[in-house]
Design an enzyme around this catalytic site. Sequence first.
Site, PDB file in Angstrom:
ATOM      1  N   PHE A  26     -72.366   9.653 -13.542  1.00 15.61           N
ATOM      2  CA  PHE A  26     -73.543   9.227 -14.311  1.00 15.61           C
ATOM      3  C   PHE A  26     -74.638   8.588 -13.458  1.00 15.61           C
ATOM      4  O   PHE A  26     -75.771   8.465 -13.901  1.00 15.61           O
ATOM      5  CB  PHE A  26     -73.120   8.247 -15.429  1.00 15.61           C
ATOM      6  CG  PHE A  26     -72.829   6.844 -14.943  1.00 15.61           C
ATOM      7  CD1 PHE A  26     -73.871   5.964 -14.672  1.00 15.61           C
ATOM      8  CD2 PHE A  26     -71.532   6.401 -14.739  1.00 15.61           C
ATOM      9  CE1 PHE A  26     -73.614   4.666 -14.218  1.00 15.61           C
ATOM     10  CE2 PHE A  26     -71.261   5.117 -14.281  1.00 15.61           C
ATOM     11  CZ  PHE A  26     -72.313   4.256 -14.013  1.00 15.61           C
ATOM     12  N   GLU A  38     -71.685  13.446 -19.095  1.00 17.27           N
ATOM     13  CA  GLU A  38     -72.018  13.434 -20.521  1.00 17.27           C
ATOM     14  C   GLU A  38     -72.853  12.207 -20.900  1.00 17.27           C
ATOM     15  O   GLU A  38     -73.462  12.160 -21.957  1.00 17.27           O
ATOM     16  CB  GLU A  38     -70.745  13.519 -21.380  1.00 17.27           C
ATOM     17  CG  GLU A  38     -69.749  12.380 -21.209  1.00 17.27           C
ATOM     18  CD  GLU A  38     -68.800  12.537 -20.027  1.00 17.27           C
ATOM     19  OE1 GLU A  38     -69.240  12.993 -18.949  1.00 17.27           O
ATOM     20  OE2 GLU A  38     -67.613  12.170 -20.179  1.00 17.27           O
ATOM     21  N   SER A  50     -65.293   8.734  -9.982  1.00 21.51           N
ATOM     22  CA  SER A  50     -64.384   7.638  -9.625  1.00 21.51           C
ATOM     23  C   SER A  50     -63.158   8.171  -8.872  1.00 21.51           C
ATOM     24  O   SER A  50     -62.816   9.354  -8.972  1.00 21.51           O
ATOM     25  CB  SER A  50     -63.955   6.913 -10.895  1.00 21.51           C
ATOM     26  OG  SER A  50     -63.339   7.840 -11.765  1.00 21.51           O
ATOM     27  N   CYS A 106     -72.662   4.417  -5.278  1.00 18.84           N
ATOM     28  CA  CYS A 106     -71.395   4.491  -4.535  1.00 18.84           C
ATOM     29  C   CYS A 106     -71.569   3.899  -3.145  1.00 18.84           C
ATOM     30  O   CYS A 106     -70.597   3.650  -2.446  1.00 18.84           O
ATOM     31  CB  CYS A 106     -70.925   5.925  -4.439  1.00 18.84           C
ATOM     32  SG  CYS A 106     -71.979   6.928  -3.408  1.00 18.84           S
TER      33      CYS A 106
HETATM   34  P1  NAD Z   1     -66.143   9.263 -13.656  1.00 17.94           P
HETATM   35  O1  NAD Z   1     -65.037   9.557 -12.721  1.00 17.94           O
HETATM   36  O2  NAD Z   1     -65.828   8.512 -14.908  1.00 17.94           O
HETATM   37  O3  NAD Z   1     -66.805  10.642 -14.156  1.00 17.94           O
HETATM   38  C1  NAD Z   1     -67.230  11.623 -13.234  1.00 17.94           C
HETATM   39  C2  NAD Z   1     -67.154  12.982 -13.904  1.00 17.94           C
HETATM   40  O4  NAD Z   1     -65.797  13.242 -14.267  1.00 17.94           O
HETATM   41  C3  NAD Z   1     -67.964  13.067 -15.190  1.00 17.94           C
HETATM   42  O5  NAD Z   1     -68.624  14.305 -15.203  1.00 17.94           O
HETATM   43  C4  NAD Z   1     -66.931  12.955 -16.299  1.00 17.94           C
HETATM   44  O6  NAD Z   1     -67.266  13.746 -17.406  1.00 17.94           O
HETATM   45  C5  NAD Z   1     -65.672  13.467 -15.661  1.00 17.94           C
HETATM   46  N1  NAD Z   1     -64.463  12.746 -16.101  1.00 17.94           N
HETATM   47  C6  NAD Z   1     -64.369  11.430 -16.457  1.00 17.94           C
HETATM   48  N2  NAD Z   1     -63.084  11.136 -16.740  1.00 17.94           N
HETATM   49  C7  NAD Z   1     -62.360  12.250 -16.535  1.00 17.94           C
HETATM   50  C8  NAD Z   1     -60.965  12.569 -16.654  1.00 17.94           C
HETATM   51  N3  NAD Z   1     -60.083  11.653 -17.029  1.00 17.94           N
HETATM   52  N4  NAD Z   1     -60.581  13.825 -16.349  1.00 17.94           N
HETATM   53  C9  NAD Z   1     -61.466  14.752 -15.946  1.00 17.94           C
HETATM   54  N5  NAD Z   1     -62.801  14.503 -15.831  1.00 17.94           N
HETATM   55  C10 NAD Z   1     -63.238  13.280 -16.128  1.00 17.94           C
HETATM   56  O7  NAD Z   1     -67.299   8.572 -12.830  1.00 17.94           O
HETATM   57  P2  NAD Z   1     -68.656   7.941 -13.380  1.00 17.94           P
HETATM   58  O8  NAD Z   1     -68.331   6.683 -14.108  1.00 17.94           O
HETATM   59  O9  NAD Z   1     -69.477   8.972 -14.058  1.00 17.94           O
HETATM   60  O10 NAD Z   1     -69.394   7.600 -11.996  1.00 17.94           O
HETATM   61  C11 NAD Z   1     -69.160   6.418 -11.285  1.00 17.94           C
HETATM   62  C12 NAD Z   1     -68.149   6.633 -10.190  1.00 17.94           C
HETATM   63  O11 NAD Z   1     -68.591   7.665  -9.320  1.00 17.94           O
HETATM   64  C13 NAD Z   1     -67.979   5.413  -9.309  1.00 17.94           C
HETATM   65  O12 NAD Z   1     -66.621   5.246  -9.024  1.00 17.94           O
HETATM   66  C14 NAD Z   1     -68.759   5.753  -8.054  1.00 17.94           C
HETATM   67  O13 NAD Z   1     -68.330   5.086  -6.878  1.00 17.94           O
HETATM   68  C15 NAD Z   1     -68.506   7.224  -7.966  1.00 17.94           C
HETATM   69  N6  NAD Z   1     -69.521   7.894  -7.140  1.00 17.94           N
HETATM   70  C16 NAD Z   1     -69.157   8.272  -5.896  1.00 17.94           C
HETATM   71  C17 NAD Z   1     -70.080   8.871  -5.061  1.00 17.94           C
HETATM   72  C18 NAD Z   1     -69.703   9.272  -3.655  1.00 17.94           C
HETATM   73  O14 NAD Z   1     -70.541   9.820  -2.958  1.00 17.94           O
HETATM   74  N7  NAD Z   1     -68.483   9.017  -3.220  1.00 17.94           N
HETATM   75  C19 NAD Z   1     -71.390   9.101  -5.523  1.00 17.94           C
HETATM   76  C20 NAD Z   1     -71.724   8.706  -6.816  1.00 17.94           C
HETATM   77  C21 NAD Z   1     -70.766   8.101  -7.626  1.00 17.94           C
END
Ligand code: NAD
Length: 482
Positions: A149, A176, A226, A281
């Site tokens: 997000f 989403e 994440s 991140c």
């Molecule tokens: P998230 O893991 O909750 O969601 C990421 C994606 O995965 C979304 O599209 C979501 O729909 C999907 N998703 C969520 N839960 C899921 C599940 N149980 N099974 C399958 N798919 C699922 O992450 P977020 O809250 O959208 O973003 C924040 C996280 O992203 C933080 O941990 C941040 O550090 C990380 N991030 C990392 C980088 C990097 O370069 N390493 C960059 C940006 C964000």
Amino acid sequence: METLTNFVAGRWVGSRTTEFLDVHNPATGEVIARAPLSTGEDLDAAVASAKKAFPGWRDTPPVVRARTMFRFRELLEENFEEIARTVTREHGKTLDESRGSVRRGIECVEVACGTPSLMMGYGLENIATGIDCNVIRQPLGVCAAIAPFNFPAMVPLWFLPFAVATGNTFIVKPSEQVPLTQRLIVELLARCGLPPGVVGLVNGGRTVVEAICDHPDIRAVSFVGSTEVARAVYRRGTHAGKRVQALGGAKNFIVVMPDADLDRTIEIVTESFFGCAGERCLAGSVLLPVGPVHAEARDRLLASARALRVGDGSEAGVGMGPVISSGHRERVLGYIEKGIAEGAKLVLDGRANPVADRPKGFFLGPTLFDGVDSSMTIGREEIFGPVASITPVRTLEDAIAVMRAHPNANATSIFTSSGKAAREYARLATASMVGVNIGVAAPMAQFPFGGAKDSFFGDLKAHGRDAYEFYTDKKVVISRWF
Ligand code: NAD
């Protein structure tokens, strides 16, 4: 209330789902759209059209494919402000931050415009008498990206331009929570003359992600989110025989040496901790002041955090916007409670909504803890909010030990005027993105982006040369002519 649709075979079509998620403006709490939580069948339709489009797109000369990227770039520039405003509207970050992130995304498109050169293979004549050997790079097929997000415009653009310019077809699944920016970007892309099916967009959550991992016709998956989900996507996708690059969560340490220029350091570190409400991140999370600099660094950080203006990110002069959702606000509040309960010293309390004229916004003030150690929950876990911790250390070696012990290894920074200390830190850091007197060590589009340990699962990182390795297969042709 607008209900969003998916982009399949060059058309916007409704999802078959009966489940929808409200999309909010985090600054006002207002519902601004409904995102469908699409089904596996919705994904199947997008994959079928991407698969059908692949042979024609693969056989389109690279220079012609690159030309669509030039057009795409022009449309992104023409619509720059609207994209940035959409990011702020659905994510909440300040307009300046949104503009910066759109700029970073456009830079990826600019690099991908050079694909005819960057995709070249290599060869050697006469590897044995009369025999030549050549490596050619070929696209893989249907590729997909799953986005988090926090950067609705930039993160999908880490992947899409490279995948498409190298001749793959591509499906994006936006977060989403922030689906509007990608809708706008795909609308622009659709005006660039791409054949139907080359790019698709499927809204949704876990169901679509799992269907992407399992789908037999998807060859490569790029994930950002994440750590737990990144690990699961990596396992599931590789188990199904795909190439997977999965960028996970972070806990980023910032070392301040006694010889650092504190005026500049505190200004930069404040932005690293609290910019984007801590939802980067690459955000600083734990300050490691070395030796005697502790008290002064803490007091100055406290003063500069207090001076930050929190508010609606679309308003001028605001330094920090809301967090993404009321649920995330509750989660961050939970971390603050845990920090207090586990004995950390709360020196700045941001729990009350500091924005009087936005009572329904998902606001928190900057929060600062001192005396945090890595046995505490707030010293260990990713908070992803405007909560900074200070862990005082005695020496640079102690700082290195604290940072190396953490399971995440995304980014880290050191502030110093000593080349020796900076060199030592950069050499021994486990994190793969290291800033020296830089608060947010974000590699630009020409360089690889991604961490190590529990912050990255895979081999090839996002953008830079790695993108060309990830999105192409190297075919070796060994030939002899009689
Ligand atoms: P998230 O893991 O909750 O969601 C990421 C994606 O995965 C979304 O599209 C979501 O729909 C999907 N998703 C969520 N839960 C899921 C599940 N149980 N099974 C399958 N798919 C699922 O992450 P977020 O809250 O959208 O973003 C924040 C996280 O992203 C933080 O941990 C941040 O550090 C990380 N991030 C990392 C980088 C990097 O370069 N390493 C960059 C940006 C964000």
